[in-house]
Motif scaffolding. Structure first.
Motif, PDB file in Angstrom:
ATOM      1  N   ALA A  38      -2.814 -21.749  35.417  1.00 49.02           N
ATOM      2  CA  ALA A  38      -2.365 -20.784  34.433  1.00 49.02           C
ATOM      3  C   ALA A  38      -1.022 -21.153  33.891  1.00 49.02           C
ATOM      4  O   ALA A  38      -0.701 -20.912  32.939  1.00 49.02           O
ATOM      5  N   LYS A  39      -0.128 -21.407  34.985  1.00 45.47           N
ATOM      6  CA  LYS A  39       1.403 -21.721  34.721  1.00 45.47           C
ATOM      7  C   LYS A  39       1.463 -22.954  33.867  1.00 45.47           C
ATOM      8  O   LYS A  39       2.384 -23.068  32.842  1.00 45.47           O
TER       9      LYS A  39
ATOM     10  N   PHE B 112      -4.831 -17.986  22.862  1.00 44.40           N
ATOM     11  CA  PHE B 112      -5.568 -17.288  23.708  1.00 44.40           C
ATOM     12  C   PHE B 112      -5.132 -15.869  23.459  1.00 44.40           C
ATOM     13  O   PHE B 112      -4.050 -15.296  23.117  1.00 44.40           O
ATOM     14  N   ASP B 113      -6.138 -14.938  23.732  1.00 44.00           N
ATOM     15  CA  ASP B 113      -5.747 -13.325  23.657  1.00 44.00           C
ATOM     16  C   ASP B 113      -5.808 -13.093  25.189  1.00 44.00           C
ATOM     17  O   ASP B 113      -5.941 -14.277  25.822  1.00 44.00           O
ATOM     18  N   CYS B 114      -5.337 -12.141  25.645  1.00 44.87           N
ATOM     19  CA  CYS B 114      -5.261 -11.698  27.124  1.00 44.87           C
ATOM     20  C   CYS B 114      -6.341 -11.972  27.892  1.00 44.87           C
ATOM     21  O   CYS B 114      -6.209 -12.855  28.856  1.00 44.87           O
TER      22      CYS B 114
ATOM     23  N   PHE C 197     -10.377 -18.085  30.796  1.00 39.82           N
ATOM     24  CA  PHE C 197     -10.128 -19.480  30.686  1.00 39.82           C
ATOM     25  C   PHE C 197      -9.681 -20.333  32.147  1.00 39.82           C
ATOM     26  O   PHE C 197     -10.229 -21.033  32.739  1.00 39.82           O
ATOM     27  N   CYS C 198      -8.809 -19.397  32.764  1.00 42.91           N
ATOM     28  CA  CYS C 198      -8.195 -19.887  33.997  1.00 42.91           C
ATOM     29  C   CYS C 198      -9.187 -19.865  35.228  1.00 42.91           C
ATOM     30  O   CYS C 198      -9.293 -20.661  35.726  1.00 42.91           O
TER      31      CYS C 198
ATOM     32  N   SER D  64     -16.919 -16.773  36.592  1.00 44.17           N
ATOM     33  CA  SER D  64     -17.114 -16.394  35.161  1.00 44.17           C
ATOM     34  C   SER D  64     -16.825 -14.895  34.932  1.00 44.17           C
ATOM     35  O   SER D  64     -17.127 -13.909  35.493  1.00 44.17           O
ATOM     36  N   LEU D  65     -15.597 -14.912  34.047  1.00 43.59           N
ATOM     37  CA  LEU D  65     -15.212 -13.211  33.602  1.00 43.59           C
ATOM     38  C   LEU D  65     -15.623 -12.932  32.279  1.00 43.59           C
ATOM     39  O   LEU D  65     -16.042 -13.853  31.472  1.00 43.59           O
ATOM     40  N   PRO D  66     -16.121 -11.826  31.921  1.00 44.66           N
ATOM     41  CA  PRO D  66     -16.450 -11.322  30.566  1.00 44.66           C
ATOM     42  C   PRO D  66     -15.242 -11.488  29.651  1.00 44.66           C
ATOM     43  O   PRO D  66     -14.056 -11.716  30.149  1.00 44.66           O
TER      44      PRO D  66
END
Length: 176
Positions: free
Chosen positions: A52-53, A70-72, A78-79, A86-88
């Motif tokens: 992420a960094k 990116f949006d939040c 992505f990270c 897998s996140l929504p």
């Protein structure tokens, strides 16, 4: 200072894991959990945070899911996707993934959730990734419309008024 603190945290955490693995002749049988402890996951959690960094200062883009912007929720997704989770792609939906955690129990790698622009609402509209917890100071990385991928602190009044909760998803890193 941050590197030294991270080194100390990792060293202490490694010591805890090592101390847990030492057995004695009079060892009492213990019940083992199917989920590894948080400290057993630190190397992978640190990999997610370090990844992420690497994306600091990438611009904000509504609906963005790539390094072009990116949006939040696109950023957190992505990270974690790089490491098999897998996140929504919605902050509200990410607010139901994993396990709810009290603010006092927050750890690096947890998702931190906020209301959207209106502090008067009651809906999740923003998400970030906790990178450090020192005392009551919670530092997180997120993609904000006014600055792109950056760090902020929960104790800032803007985020305190909008704080909605914390979700632990790091245990999903080991459930492949």
């Amino acid at each position: 200072m941050r590197k030294m603190l991270l080194t100390v945290v990792c060293t202490v955490s490694f010591g805890i894991v090592q101390a847990q693995s030492v057995s004695t002749v009079t060892e009492v049988p213990t019940v083992t959990s199917s989920k590894p402890s948080f400290y057993e996951q630190i190397p992978l959690v640190n990999e997610v945070i370090n990844y992420a960094k690497e994306h600091l200062s990438i611009r904000y883009r509504s609906g963005g899911t790539t390094t072009r912007g990116f949006d939040c929720s696109g950023f957190t997704r992505f990270c974690f996707t790089k490491f098999g989770i897998s996140l929504p792609h919605s902050s509200a939906a990410q607010g139901s993934v994993g396990e709810a955690v009290d603010k006092e129990a927050a750890q690096p790698g947890d998702l931190i959730l906020f209301k959207g622009h209106s502090s008067g609402g009651n809906r999740i509209g923003h998400v970030g990734l906790i990178t450090e917890v020192i005392g009551d100071q919670v530092k997180f990385i997120h993609s904000a419309w006014n600055g792109g991928v950056r760090y902020d602190y929960l104790n800032a009044s803007y985020y305190q008024r909008r704080f909605m909760g914390i979700r632990r998803v790091a245990h999903l890193l080991t459930e492949k």
